[in-house]
Design a protein around this motif. Structure first.
Motif, PDB file in Angstrom:
ATOM      1  N   PRO A   6       0.833  -1.056   0.102  1.00  0.00           N
ATOM      2  CA  PRO A   6       0.049  -0.120   0.136  1.00  0.00           C
ATOM      3  C   PRO A   6       0.927   1.303   0.050  1.00  0.00           C
ATOM      4  O   PRO A   6       1.704   1.226   0.760  1.00  0.00           O
ATOM      5  CB  PRO A   6      -0.759  -0.230   1.410  1.00  0.00           C
ATOM      6  CG  PRO A   6      -0.042  -0.953   2.243  1.00  0.00           C
ATOM      7  CD  PRO A   6       0.555  -1.977   1.245  1.00  0.00           C
ATOM      8  N   LYS A   7       0.197   2.214  -0.847  1.00  0.00           N
ATOM      9  CA  LYS A   7       1.226   3.564  -0.839  1.00  0.00           C
ATOM     10  C   LYS A   7       1.164   4.402   0.461  1.00  0.00           C
ATOM     11  O   LYS A   7       2.208   4.915   0.776  1.00  0.00           O
ATOM     12  CB  LYS A   7       0.505   4.476  -2.125  1.00  0.00           C
ATOM     13  CG  LYS A   7       0.803   3.643  -3.383  1.00  0.00           C
ATOM     14  CD  LYS A   7       0.378   4.714  -4.305  1.00  0.00           C
ATOM     15  CE  LYS A   7       0.462   3.809  -5.904  1.00  0.00           C
ATOM     16  NZ  LYS A   7      -0.289   4.694  -6.920  1.00  0.00           N
ATOM     17  N   ASN A   8      -0.003   4.198   1.120  1.00  0.00           N
ATOM     18  CA  ASN A   8      -0.020   5.172   2.482  1.00  0.00           C
ATOM     19  C   ASN A   8      -0.361   4.275   3.648  1.00  0.00           C
ATOM     20  O   ASN A   8      -1.514   4.369   4.282  1.00  0.00           O
ATOM     21  CB  ASN A   8      -1.270   6.096   2.096  1.00  0.00           C
ATOM     22  CG  ASN A   8      -0.624   6.965   1.169  1.00  0.00           C
ATOM     23  OD1 ASN A   8       0.293   7.550   0.951  1.00  0.00           O
ATOM     24  ND2 ASN A   8      -1.922   7.445   0.079  1.00  0.00           N
ATOM     25  N   GLY A   9       0.383   3.119   3.766  1.00  0.00           N
ATOM     26  CA  GLY A   9       0.185   2.358   4.788  1.00  0.00           C
ATOM     27  C   GLY A   9       1.221   1.152   5.249  1.00  0.00           C
ATOM     28  O   GLY A   9       2.557   1.271   4.387  1.00  0.00           O
ATOM     29  N   THR A  10       0.962   0.551   6.180  1.00  0.00           N
ATOM     30  CA  THR A  10       1.749  -0.688   6.389  1.00  0.00           C
ATOM     31  C   THR A  10       1.801  -1.960   5.793  1.00  0.00           C
ATOM     32  O   THR A  10       0.705  -2.307   5.588  1.00  0.00           O
ATOM     33  CB  THR A  10       1.957  -0.895   7.939  1.00  0.00           C
ATOM     34  OG1 THR A  10       2.433   0.474   8.748  1.00  0.00           O
ATOM     35  CG2 THR A  10       3.104  -1.688   8.417  1.00  0.00           C
ATOM     36  N   GLU A  11       2.814  -2.539   5.197  1.00  0.00           N
ATOM     37  CA  GLU A  11       2.438  -3.845   4.734  1.00  0.00           C
ATOM     38  C   GLU A  11       2.275  -4.853   5.590  1.00  0.00           C
ATOM     39  O   GLU A  11       2.778  -5.115   6.662  1.00  0.00           O
ATOM     40  CB  GLU A  11       3.905  -3.994   3.878  1.00  0.00           C
ATOM     41  CG  GLU A  11       4.368  -3.300   2.633  1.00  0.00           C
ATOM     42  CD  GLU A  11       5.523  -3.614   1.918  1.00  0.00           C
ATOM     43  OE1 GLU A  11       6.166  -4.684   2.376  1.00  0.00           O
ATOM     44  OE2 GLU A  11       5.913  -3.317   0.942  1.00  0.00           O
TER      45      GLU A  11
END
Length: 229
Positions: free
Chosen positions: A142-147
């Motif tokens: 995700p571009k704006n989050g945690t894997e």
């Protein structure tokens, strides 16, 4: 199938009925053999498909079209529910985990306890069976989050999480809006529920979601997708 019925009915036309046990009662007399024509009685289970004056051939054609459509819908529902489950591993919950938490890139991960997914590659390969590459990439990275998932020492780990589903969403209804050789538009209509009135949550409306299922290369995948609840 029609030829078989025609042959049977043609033979009946040339016959004379002398003894009948129709309805469990024996009687001896000549009767019209047309009463015993082969009409494939199982067609009568779907009377809503036919007109009153449809011939046997027309009834068979309509039933065949209905059966093919119904099978396609059943297959789409099966694929859709698999996709919901997999997408939910990122939006609703995670794959089952066990063991002690381990720190990785500033987050706490637990080892995934699912024999189908030993590594991140196993999970990614499965997702590619359901979704287009862009959706898979957004889920895993995700571009704006945690894997949510990663490999630690060559094994699959996940950040344990569980938010549950939206309790204001009720039953779902499924239908295929359009279909051709390369694309299927699959519609999910979900009930919107009001506040609990002491006995139940009343239905206050409906929400519609259309998903595109496309043939890309040699496989079919969802090219648009989201959870409806």
């Amino acid at each position: 199938m029609l030829a078989f019925a025609d042959e049977i009915n043609s033979l009946l036309d040339k016959s004379t009925l002398l003894i009948s046990s129709n309805g469990g009662n024996f009687h001896f007399a000549t009767s019209a053999t047309s009463l015993f024509y082969e009409r494939y009685s199982w067609l009568d289970e779907n009377q809503e498909l036919y007109n009153d004056n449809d011939s046997l051939e027309e009834r068979l054609k309509k039933y065949s079209k209905y059966a093919v459509s119904n099978r396609e819908l059943s297959e789409m529902i099966f694929v859709y529910k698999n996709a919901v489950e997999a997408y939910g591993w990122f939006e609703l919950t995670t794959l089952p985990t066990s063991g002690l938490l381990r720190e990785y890139n500033g987050n706490s991960y637990a080892k995934v306890n699912d024999y189908n997914f030993k590594t991140l590659a196993d999970l990614e390969n499965y997702l590619h069976m359901l979704f287009t590459d862009s959706i898979v990439n957004d889920l895993l990275h995700p571009k704006n989050g945690t894997e949510r998932y990663c490999n630690i020492d060559g094994e699959l780990y996940a950040i344990p999480a569980d938010r549950g589903t939206n309790i204001t969403k009720g039953e779902e209804k499924y239908e295929i809006i359009s279909s051709n050789a390369d694309t299927i538009t699959f519609r999910v209509t979900v009930e919107i529920l009001g506040e609990w009135d002491g006995n139940k949550q009343p239905i206050t409306g409906y929400e519609t979601h259309d998903f595109t299922y496309e043939k890309i290369g040699d496989k079919w995948v969802f090219t648009t997708f989201n959870l409806v609840r």
